[in-house]
Design an enzyme around this catalytic site. Structure first.
Site, mmCIF file in Angstrom:
data_model
loop_
_atom_site.group_PDB
_atom_site.id
_atom_site.type_symbol
_atom_site.label_atom_id
_atom_site.label_comp_id
_atom_site.label_asym_id
_atom_site.label_seq_id
_atom_site.Cartn_x
_atom_site.Cartn_y
_atom_site.Cartn_z
ATOM 1 N N HIS A 104 0.904 -1.221 0.170
ATOM 2 C CA HIS A 104 0.024 0.090 0.027
ATOM 3 C C HIS A 104 0.941 1.451 -0.062
ATOM 4 O O HIS A 104 2.124 1.075 0.357
ATOM 5 C CB HIS A 104 -0.879 0.134 1.182
ATOM 6 C CG HIS A 104 -0.272 -0.111 2.491
ATOM 7 N ND1 HIS A 104 0.408 0.919 3.077
ATOM 8 C CD2 HIS A 104 -0.318 -1.012 3.567
ATOM 9 C CE1 HIS A 104 0.803 0.679 4.150
ATOM 10 N NE2 HIS A 104 0.273 -0.674 4.583
ATOM 11 N N CYS A 112 2.569 -4.741 6.591
ATOM 12 C CA CYS A 112 2.423 -4.774 5.347
ATOM 13 C C CYS A 112 3.773 -4.065 4.489
ATOM 14 O O CYS A 112 4.827 -4.088 5.130
ATOM 15 C CB CYS A 112 1.440 -3.598 4.820
ATOM 16 S SG CYS A 112 -0.442 -4.289 5.832
#
Length: 171
Positions: free
Chosen positions: A127, A146
């Site tokens: 992301h 992430c």
């Protein structure tokens, strides 16, 4: 046409455009322009897109979880998974500037965590930066496991990586 629909929806909901955080839809490029494999090298902090076995583009300076070394094993361990997964979906309404979901946990990850009486966690994405960040990029490793890139980079990745693309994350 879709911009008009977003404007109409915002006005019907009583929202101003300034307060709207709805991301602009990003179209996928033609098949010939797409990656068919993603390789992440955690130790070098490099993501490389491949098509037909040839590198298309490299992204450097990746940001990971607060504990970047080692394979993710349990929910909350702040690690980024290692191994072979797929990009299985995308989230245009992410709290971060676009996100591509990594298919962690797989069956092996779930079995390991279950054998230890723990949850393997989940919701691992590639992301962009937080939508609340005014400009720029967060410093250091800051995610919960992430893989974070700049907003401009996630826009390119969003267009280049179709759902179902294999991703290998190396230590």
């Amino acid at each position: 046409m879709w911009r008009g629909a977003i404007l109409a929806s915002a006005l019907l909901a009583g929202l101003s455009l300034a307060a709207s955080c709805a991301p602009v839809p990003v179209e996928l490029p033609p098949q010939a322009m797409r990656a068919d494999f993603v390789l992440v090298d955690k130790s070098d902090r490099v993501l490389t897109l491949y098509a037909a076995g040839k590198p298309l583009k490299r992204y450097i300076g990746l940001q990971f979880g607060d504990a970047p070394r080692g394979h993710k094993q349990f929910e909350g361990d702040e690690r980024t998974p290692e191994g072979l997964y797929t990009i299985d979906t995308r989230n245009p309404r992410s709290a971060y500037h676009l996100s591509l979901r990594v298919s962690y946990p797989n069956a092996k990850d779930r079995a390991f965590a279950q054998a230890h009486g723990r949850s393997p966690g989940g919701d691992i994405f590639i992301h962009g930066q937080p939508n609340s960040l005014p400009v720029g990029r967060m410093a250091d490793d800051w995610t919960d496991g992430c893989i974070a890139v700049s907003n401009a980079e996630i826009e390119e990745l969003w267009r280049a990586i179709p759902d179902g693309t294999p991703i290998r994350i190396d230590p």
